[in-house]
Design a protein around this motif. Structure first.
Motif, PDB file in Angstrom:
ATOM      1  N   THR A 177     -98.660  -8.194  98.594  1.00 43.14           N
ATOM      2  CA  THR A 177     -98.223  -9.577  97.695  1.00 43.14           C
ATOM      3  C   THR A 177     -99.140  -9.188  96.424  1.00 43.14           C
ATOM      4  O   THR A 177    -100.313  -9.258  96.572  1.00 43.14           O
ATOM      5  N   LEU A 218     -99.838 -14.144 103.958  1.00 42.46           N
ATOM      6  CA  LEU A 218     -99.239 -13.433 103.357  1.00 42.46           C
ATOM      7  C   LEU A 218     -99.501 -11.909 103.285  1.00 42.46           C
ATOM      8  O   LEU A 218    -100.848 -11.635 103.716  1.00 42.46           O
ATOM      9  N   HIS A 251     -91.594  -7.165  97.387  1.00 40.62           N
ATOM     10  CA  HIS A 251     -92.871  -7.768  98.258  1.00 40.62           C
ATOM     11  C   HIS A 251     -92.936  -9.192  97.417  1.00 40.62           C
ATOM     12  O   HIS A 251     -92.228  -9.367  96.384  1.00 40.62           O
ATOM     13  N   PRO A 252     -93.764 -10.051  98.169  1.00 48.52           N
ATOM     14  CA  PRO A 252     -94.015 -11.279  97.425  1.00 48.52           C
ATOM     15  C   PRO A 252     -94.821 -11.345  96.108  1.00 48.52           C
ATOM     16  O   PRO A 252     -95.544 -10.063  96.044  1.00 48.52           O
ATOM     17  N   HIS A 253     -94.640 -12.267  95.339  1.00 51.21           N
ATOM     18  CA  HIS A 253     -95.391 -12.422  94.067  1.00 51.21           C
ATOM     19  C   HIS A 253     -96.073 -13.802  93.994  1.00 51.21           C
ATOM     20  O   HIS A 253     -95.230 -14.666  94.268  1.00 51.21           O
ATOM     21  N   LEU A 254     -97.249 -13.889  93.618  1.00 54.00           N
ATOM     22  CA  LEU A 254     -98.050 -15.088  93.805  1.00 54.00           C
ATOM     23  C   LEU A 254     -98.756 -15.250  92.641  1.00 54.00           C
ATOM     24  O   LEU A 254     -99.379 -14.546  92.167  1.00 54.00           O
ATOM     25  N   LEU A 274     -95.376 -19.175  94.880  1.00 56.66           N
ATOM     26  CA  LEU A 274     -94.991 -17.976  95.582  1.00 56.66           C
ATOM     27  C   LEU A 274     -93.612 -17.814  95.564  1.00 56.66           C
ATOM     28  O   LEU A 274     -92.647 -18.576  95.771  1.00 56.66           O
ATOM     29  N   TYR A 275     -92.946 -16.618  95.106  1.00 56.99           N
ATOM     30  CA  TYR A 275     -91.647 -16.305  95.051  1.00 56.99           C
ATOM     31  C   TYR A 275     -91.801 -14.817  96.075  1.00 56.99           C
ATOM     32  O   TYR A 275     -92.470 -13.861  96.057  1.00 56.99           O
ATOM     33  N   ARG A 276     -90.756 -14.920  96.785  1.00 57.67           N
ATOM     34  CA  ARG A 276     -90.453 -14.296  97.960  1.00 57.67           C
ATOM     35  C   ARG A 276     -89.450 -13.253  97.553  1.00 57.67           C
ATOM     36  O   ARG A 276     -88.192 -13.628  97.828  1.00 57.67           O
ATOM     37  N   ASP A 277     -89.454 -12.078  96.751  1.00 57.51           N
ATOM     38  CA  ASP A 277     -88.555 -11.324  96.395  1.00 57.51           C
ATOM     39  C   ASP A 277     -87.695 -10.898  97.677  1.00 57.51           C
ATOM     40  O   ASP A 277     -88.062 -10.072  98.587  1.00 57.51           O
TER      41      ASP A 277
END
Length: 223
Positions: free
Chosen positions: A196, A192, A153-156, A146-149
């Protein structure tokens, strides 16, 4: 080019530019159509590869002169690490995998797993951070990243644990399916937001919001 997540084997990569991170998606192997993801920190240039699935020459071309700091293998299945040995030999990258799958990955590839990770661990991409989420069921040690920009928004990155249309296969094992759908529901959908964006190990991307209404249906059908 607007990023859609739709890539074809032999076709051009798709590139997504975030505030601090560049995501490059490549499809490899006509039969399996695996996705490989390159994550590059804009501040430092450090690169991480998620799944050295196949086609080492293609992957090394994308890596280029910038080099590679880390390869994360999302799970132990053979189609996700066929190029691992060649990529690691060429780049010296550190190998990361989920703790319960690490020995199997080494047995299948001959490559030592330098870091065995689980829930609460993280993987650095230069100044950016990927959070490790263990999802059990498709394999014992599958992991998502998980990358929380900070500016979006988050990227999973879900490996084979979650796809548009359902969770990963459990090969007729009802208990494994129960564990998998529960982990996906509680650890991903349960924590999330709808926006996401997730990137699976095969095929097209989706969002949690698009898939959330169907989780009960997946539980009911049993796959």
């Amino acid at each position: 080019m607007t990023y859609t997540g739709d890539v074809t084997v032999g076709g051009a990569p798709q590139v997504r530019e975030l505030s601090g991170l560049t995501i490059t998606k490549v499809a490899v192997d006509e039969k399996m159509a695996n996705n490989a993801y390159f994550l590059t920190c804009k501040a430092t240039g450090d690169q991480v590869l998620v799944d050295a699935a196949d086609a080492a020459d293609t992957l090394l071309t994308v890596i280029g002169d910038a080099g590679l700091t880390t390869v994360v293998t999302t799970h132990q299945h053979w189609d996700h690490h066929r190029a691992l040995a060649t990529v690691v030999e060429a780049t010296g990258a550190e190998v990361v995998a989920g703790e319960p799958d690490a020995d199997a990955i080494t047995e299948q590839t001959g490559v030592a797993v330098a870091r065995r990770v689980t829930d609460g661990d993280s993987v650095a991409v230069g100044d950016c951070t990927l959070e490790v989420i263990r999802i059990t069921g498709h394999t014992p040690g599958s992991i998502c990243l998980l990358y929380r920009d900070p500016e979006g928004h988050p990227h999973l990155f879900t490996g084979d644990s979650l796809f548009p249309g359902g969770v990963g296969g459990t090969f007729g094992d009802a208990e494994a399916f129960k564990t998998l759908v529960e982990d996906v529901d509680t650890k991903l959908f349960g924590t999330l937001p709808d926006d996401t964006w997730f990137y699976p190990g095969h095929g097209s991307d989706s969002t949690l919001g698009e898939q959330r209404p169907h989780v009960a249906e997946w539980r009911e059908r049993g796959w």
